[in-house]
Design a protein around this motif. Structure first.
Motif, short mmCIF file in Angstrom:
data_model
loop_
_atom_site.label_atom_id
_atom_site.label_comp_id
_atom_site.label_asym_id
_atom_site.label_seq_id
_atom_site.Cartn_x
_atom_site.Cartn_y
_atom_site.Cartn_z
N LEU A 1 0.86 -1.17 0.00
CA LEU A 1 0.00 0.00 0.00
C LEU A 1 0.90 1.23 0.00
O LEU A 1 1.84 1.31 0.80
N THR A 2 0.65 2.15 -0.90
CA THR A 2 1.55 3.28 -1.10
C THR A 2 1.92 3.95 0.22
O THR A 2 1.06 4.34 1.00
N GLY A 3 3.21 4.04 0.48
CA GLY A 3 3.73 4.62 1.72
C GLY A 3 4.16 3.57 2.73
O GLY A 3 5.05 3.81 3.54
N MET A 4 3.54 2.39 2.67
CA MET A 4 3.85 1.33 3.63
C MET A 4 5.21 0.69 3.37
O MET A 4 5.80 0.07 4.26
N ASN B 1 -5.70 9.07 -1.95
CA ASN B 1 -4.55 8.58 -1.18
C ASN B 1 -4.09 9.64 -0.19
O ASN B 1 -4.51 10.80 -0.25
N PHE B 2 -3.19 9.23 0.71
CA PHE B 2 -2.78 10.13 1.79
C PHE B 2 -1.99 11.33 1.28
O PHE B 2 -2.04 12.40 1.88
N ALA B 3 -1.24 11.16 0.18
CA ALA B 3 -0.46 12.28 -0.35
C ALA B 3 -1.40 13.40 -0.81
O ALA B 3 -1.14 14.59 -0.56
N MET B 4 -2.49 13.02 -1.48
CA MET B 4 -3.47 14.02 -1.89
C MET B 4 -4.12 14.67 -0.68
O MET B 4 -4.40 15.87 -0.67
N ALA B 5 -4.38 13.86 0.36
CA ALA B 5 -5.01 14.40 1.56
C ALA B 5 -4.12 15.45 2.21
O ALA B 5 -4.58 16.53 2.60
N LEU C 1 -4.13 18.66 0.23
CA LEU C 1 -5.36 19.43 0.37
C LEU C 1 -5.48 20.06 1.76
O LEU C 1 -6.02 21.15 1.91
N VAL C 2 -5.00 19.36 2.77
CA VAL C 2 -4.99 19.96 4.11
C VAL C 2 -4.20 21.26 4.09
O VAL C 2 -4.63 22.29 4.63
N ALA C 3 -3.04 21.24 3.44
CA ALA C 3 -2.20 22.43 3.38
C ALA C 3 -2.83 23.53 2.53
O ALA C 3 -2.75 24.72 2.89
N LEU D 1 4.51 13.92 6.46
CA LEU D 1 3.96 15.26 6.63
C LEU D 1 5.01 16.31 6.31
O LEU D 1 6.18 16.19 6.67
N SER D 2 4.57 17.36 5.63
CA SER D 2 5.45 18.49 5.35
C SER D 2 5.47 19.42 6.57
O SER D 2 4.71 19.24 7.53
N TRP D 3 6.33 20.44 6.52
CA TRP D 3 6.47 21.34 7.66
C TRP D 3 5.18 22.09 7.98
O TRP D 3 4.95 22.51 9.11
N SER D 4 4.33 22.26 6.96
CA SER D 4 3.12 23.08 7.14
C SER D 4 1.93 22.28 7.68
O SER D 4 0.86 22.84 7.89
N VAL D 5 2.15 20.99 7.90
CA VAL D 5 1.06 20.11 8.33
C VAL D 5 1.52 19.31 9.54
O VAL D 5 2.66 18.84 9.58
#
Length: 296
Positions: free
Chosen positions: A99-102, A224-228, A231-233, A249-253
């Motif tokens: 699963l992508t990321g796992m 997927n989580f990358a899109m999530a 969009l959060v940011a 997670l990026s610095w802004s999230v």
């Protein structure tokens, strides 16, 4: 009757339209597809499809035929994959899906389990959505996959980890100052929900909100989580994701745990029970005998 007839029929049945099946799935002309379906119905001897203003519907005979058609195509594809593998006996191949990321957490564990065999085998790794991984297991394209519990014929699962969902939100969001977030505080926020692709995760989230009696509807839905996270940011929204997404997670999230009993989602080890590979049996046995929960 040829396999292409079965593939054409399955595409039409799943799309509910000759036009969509021809253009989207089969990349062929619609009149040609109609002719192939008529030939199939002639050979079967009964109507399989009903054509109406609403599109294409299956007859009772068509519904019965569809299950067998899918199984026949799946078995044919598995046979092709088995033959291709058998053509390279000097270098056995062990194919793993994540699963992508796992793969960040689980590929090192899987490689460690197979370390004694690594000089003699070729490991192939793919990263994909969970439904696609399950389909690849069913078709014999993968030996094992780390994924969600997708219902597929002949695919069996073992739970390897259960992780909590966390709240992902902008680092300067008003709720980011909290050590734990009360789910009731998410009401009224821009909420990033799940599409039909991560449907297992969507079911966990929907069930969690329903259990608490919270009416939270997605403003946006993602695959997927990358899109999530993106969009959060960009929308200053919030979402619920499995804890493993914290690695990306990026610095802004930021992420915060939920207050109270957090919902959890299982990570499964999936395999096809028709796969007789000795490597698969060895891998499954060693997975049982080792503590494999990744450190956090």
């Amino acid at each position: 009757m040829e396999l292409r007839h079965l593939r054409y029929f399955i595409a039409v049945a799943e799309e509910g339209s000759l036009t969509l099946a021809a253009e989207k799935r089969l990349h062929t002309a619609q009149p040609s597809l109609s002719r192939q379906i008529r030939d199939l119905e002639y050979e079967v001897g009964v109507p399989l499809l009903l054509r109406s203003a609403r599109g294409i519907e299956l007859t009772a005979a068509g519904k019965a035929f569809l299950d067998h058609a899918r199984q026949s195509v799946t078995e044919a594809e598995a046979a092709v994959e088995a033959a291709r593998r058998a053509a390279e006996p000097d270098k056995p191949v062990f194919s793993m899906g994540f699963l992508t990321g796992m793969e960040v957490e689980w590929l090192p564990i899987a490689s460690r389990i197979l370390r004694d065999e690594l000089p003699n085998i070729e490991i192939r790794v793919v990263s994909q959505y969970s439904p696609q991984l399950a389909e690849d297991l069913q078709r014999g394209k993968l030996d094992v996959a780390f994924l969600r519990n997708e219902q597929k014929q002949n695919v069996e699962y073992r739970v390897v980890a259960s992780e909590p969902l966390v709240v992902v939100l902008p680092s300067d969001h008003r709720l980011a100052a909290e050590h734990e977030i009360d789910p009731r505080d998410l009401v009224g926020e821009i909420f990033i929900g799940m599409s039909d692709i991560p449907h297992v995760l969507r079911g966990v989230i929907d069930g969690y909100f329903a259990k608490l009696g919270l009416d939270i509807k997605p403003t946006h839905v993602i695959d997927n989580f990358a899109m999530a996270i993106s969009l959060v940011a960009s929308t200053r929204g919030v979402c619920l994701l499995p804890a493993y997404a914290e690695n990306f997670l990026s610095w802004s999230v930021v992420s915060r745990p939920l207050k109270g009993e957090s919902p959890t989602i299982d990570l499964m080890l999936g395999y096809n029970n028709l796969n007789t590979s000795p490597l698969l049996r060895l891998f499954l046995t060693r997975m049982e005998n080792q503590a494999v929960t990744p450190a956090r």
